[in-house]
Design a protein around this motif. Sequence first.
Motif: not given
Length: 310
Positions: A26-32, A283-292
């Motif tokens: 799941e993509q929880l939030c994005t735009g970072f 598992m919470y994953i911080t990626a380039t522009s999003s959190v999954y």
Amino acid sequence: MIRTPDHLEIRDERFRALVHPMGKLEQLCTGFTWTEGPVWFGDRNALIFSEIPSQTLYQWTEGQGLSVFREESQFNNGNTRDPWGRLVGCRHGTRDVVRTEYDGALTVLASEYEGKRLNSPNDVVVSSDGAVWFTDPTYGIISNFEGNRAEPEQAARHVFRIPPGGGAPVPVISDFAQPNGLCFSPDESILYVAESGSSHDDTVPPVIRKYAVDGETLTSLGDFATLDCGLPDGMRCDVQGNLWSSAGDGVHCFAPDGTLLGKILVPEVVANLCFGGPDGQRMYITATSSVYRVFVDVKGAEPWTRSARA
């Protein structure tokens, strides 16, 4: 029979017991611009993470979504909790390691070594005895993107240890090109440290190194694993001793013997990860522009991933 979903790559049959085919990515939030430093706060049912370039710490909570936890974070990068539940973070801007007290006040734990400023503390863990271990590469002073451009004052890119109860940081490893993420095995007998120097030097191998821990003394056990895509950054262990590492194509899971068990494939470069959720199996994953977020069928080794902490 349930088909293995596209976001899971099985390399070893043991991986099937650690994930679930019905667990969605799941993509929880994005735009970072560049997210980092996820840490779970079970007592507030919230994830706190860094957005380094905007100098903001964010909080994500189920049902409430995203909110600002702290502005003007001084390019805060990696975060963890200490055994007493306090947030400990690494700041590139002020080149220090800082603890957030219960009343919100900030206490600087380390900012220099032998009278010279640290490079730019990157990631941090706190052992059960209260000692603070952190990496000090130069990413925060290479440019103004995630820190302030400056010449390094330290002769090396160390891994430091701050003794229990505080005091001056002591170098415990000094031969990395760029030490990055670090984490302990569940019994704290092993410290894993990521070498991310390939970010700026192709001759540096993208390896995770392994060290035996005896109090304040580390003994090198050599390379633990080499990534086959991208470089290692943030890492966490589960209660079974498997190591989950960020990578260029997602999260790589390694058995305690270094065997690559499988991958959680993410459509962005992953910087860091943590376990959390009400059962410690998200598992919470911080990626380039999003959190999954994705369900995993194993709990994190850190105590606050398994129950709420004060």
